[in-house]
Design an enzyme around this catalytic site. Sequence first.
Site, mmCIF file in Angstrom:
data_model
loop_
_atom_site.group_PDB
_atom_site.id
_atom_site.type_symbol
_atom_site.label_atom_id
_atom_site.label_comp_id
_atom_site.label_asym_id
_atom_site.label_seq_id
_atom_site.Cartn_x
_atom_site.Cartn_y
_atom_site.Cartn_z
ATOM 1 N N CYS A 109 0.865 -1.181 0.000
ATOM 2 C CA CYS A 109 0.000 0.000 0.000
ATOM 3 C C CYS A 109 0.899 1.228 0.000
ATOM 4 C CB CYS A 109 -0.865 -0.018 1.258
ATOM 5 S SG CYS A 109 -1.861 1.461 1.474
ATOM 6 N N CYS A 116 -2.893 15.517 2.329
ATOM 7 C CA CYS A 116 -4.043 15.395 1.440
ATOM 8 C C CYS A 116 -4.944 16.605 1.655
ATOM 9 C CB CYS A 116 -4.803 14.108 1.792
ATOM 10 S SG CYS A 116 -6.243 13.801 0.749
ATOM 11 N N CYS A 120 -11.684 14.440 4.232
ATOM 12 C CA CYS A 120 -12.612 13.433 4.784
ATOM 13 C C CYS A 120 -12.493 13.462 6.308
ATOM 14 C CB CYS A 120 -12.275 12.039 4.263
ATOM 15 S SG CYS A 120 -12.336 11.915 2.472
ATOM 16 N N CYS A 123 -10.453 10.729 8.556
ATOM 17 C CA CYS A 123 -9.141 10.294 8.051
ATOM 18 C C CYS A 123 -7.999 11.105 8.659
ATOM 19 C CB CYS A 123 -9.125 10.428 6.527
ATOM 20 S SG CYS A 123 -7.566 9.928 5.790
ATOM 21 N N HIS A 220 -18.390 5.135 1.624
ATOM 22 C CA HIS A 220 -18.539 5.428 3.061
ATOM 23 C C HIS A 220 -19.871 6.024 3.496
ATOM 24 C CE1 HIS A 220 -14.422 4.315 3.224
ATOM 25 N NE2 HIS A 220 -13.903 5.462 2.872
ATOM 26 N N CYS A 337 -3.581 4.369 7.371
ATOM 27 C CA CYS A 337 -2.648 5.333 6.785
ATOM 28 C C CYS A 337 -2.670 6.676 7.501
ATOM 29 C CB CYS A 337 -2.969 5.518 5.321
ATOM 30 S SG CYS A 337 -4.676 5.973 5.031
HETATM 31 N N1 SAH Z 1 -7.609 9.272 -1.115
HETATM 32 C C1 SAH Z 1 -7.899 7.945 -1.544
HETATM 33 C C2 SAH Z 1 -6.915 6.884 -1.072
HETATM 34 C C3 SAH Z 1 -6.344 6.972 0.329
HETATM 35 S S1 SAH Z 1 -7.274 6.468 1.755
HETATM 36 C C4 SAH Z 1 -9.304 7.568 -1.157
HETATM 37 O O1 SAH Z 1 -9.978 8.360 -0.513
HETATM 38 O O2 SAH Z 1 -9.759 6.500 -1.558
HETATM 39 C C5 SAH Z 1 -7.473 4.733 1.690
HETATM 40 C C6 SAH Z 1 -8.797 4.282 2.269
HETATM 41 O O3 SAH Z 1 -8.832 4.379 3.703
HETATM 42 C C7 SAH Z 1 -9.969 5.118 1.777
HETATM 43 O O4 SAH Z 1 -11.049 4.271 1.471
HETATM 44 C C8 SAH Z 1 -10.272 5.975 2.986
HETATM 45 O O5 SAH Z 1 -11.565 6.507 2.947
HETATM 46 C C9 SAH Z 1 -10.045 4.984 4.105
HETATM 47 N N2 SAH Z 1 -9.897 5.572 5.434
HETATM 48 C C10 SAH Z 1 -9.403 6.774 5.784
HETATM 49 N N3 SAH Z 1 -9.453 6.931 7.114
HETATM 50 C C11 SAH Z 1 -9.978 5.809 7.618
HETATM 51 C C12 SAH Z 1 -10.276 5.368 8.938
HETATM 52 N N4 SAH Z 1 -10.053 6.130 9.997
HETATM 53 N N5 SAH Z 1 -10.820 4.126 9.078
HETATM 54 C C13 SAH Z 1 -11.056 3.339 8.012
HETATM 55 N N6 SAH Z 1 -10.782 3.697 6.739
HETATM 56 C C14 SAH Z 1 -10.265 4.921 6.551
#
Ligand code: SAH
Length: 351
Positions: A109, A116, A120, A123, A220, A337
Amino acid sequence: MNATEKLDLKSMTLPELKELMADLGQPAFRAGQLFSWLHEKRAGSFDEMTNLPAALRRELAERCTLTRLTVLHELVSRLDGTRKYLYRLADGNCIETVLMHYHHGTSLCISTQVGCRMGCNFCASTLGGLVRCLTPSEMLEQVYETVRQAGERVDSLVLMGIGEPLDNYDNVIRFLRLLTDPKGYNLGQRHISLSTCGLVDRIYDLAKEDLGITLSISLHAPDNETRNRTMPVNRRWPIEELMRACRDYFKTTGRRISFEYALIKGVNDSPEDARKLADLLDGMVCHVNLIPVNPVKERGYDRSGAADIHRFAETLGRLGVNATVRRELGGDIDAACGQLRRQYEKGEALA
Ligand code: SAH
């Protein structure tokens, strides 16, 4: 590019290397040799490129950079051997890369940006905003350096680390073409997933690139009201427009779409939410990944209870939606991440 700036050699395509060799008065076959040293043999220095004349190696070292990453920190899960690397870039910024072992092989990954700007609200990666985009060579080196560090080949790749890949579109496409080049690392396009929060205009562009990769949509939420609250991108491109782009992606590429759905207690995890989600995906060739949300300190969200997760998955299944609860890896090393980078940037002690 200004005259004093060095060329980022590892981000260059073979035709571009051919032009460079011509500029340097070298025969065209040198470009192929160089490409192989960069991407197939993945040399750590110009000195290792022993079939290139010493004078050319010196000239390349003067005019070009050979991007490398430095390991700042490595965490290994005692539960499942997941490895998380905190890498330092040449300018001092840092990013995260995670290596996971599945039954079907080893998956990596990678991050696509430092920080970013998508915002969101569950995140960790977006908390400090966007610092900058990664270059193709910095994305490649996350693969190459991890292969060097771990001593094993990476079989599949997900663009699900820090950053929004479609917000760094040109570099990501160039990176994917270099990584899948049969003369380089030669990773199969079918073993790559790109995850996006839903930059609709870029999804249409991506469908036309003729890359056989899987598109993964971070959905989501099953309705605009909830999604507007948790994912600001939805105010620009609401769910209906996102779904239209997904249908177009499938029509153009024939690739099944994957939807990510992080279950957040009391926010998006009711049986009613599951029914709305099933309605939304009705007739689509897709798969839903249910992920118990990873609690982020600054956000105050809780993950859904086991019974609610089970009921949500069951409701989807009953309504004909292909859904699985994602097996969690690296639970003991905070593999989600953005969290390790954040601790490091804030000067907190790393485990
Ligand atoms: N920006 C891209 C890829 C990076 S995030 C995207 O939004 O898809 C990778 C995944 O982890 C995304 O599905 C994101 O929504 C999710 N993610 C982010 N924070 C999270 C959290 N606290 N718990 C679970 N999934 C999370």
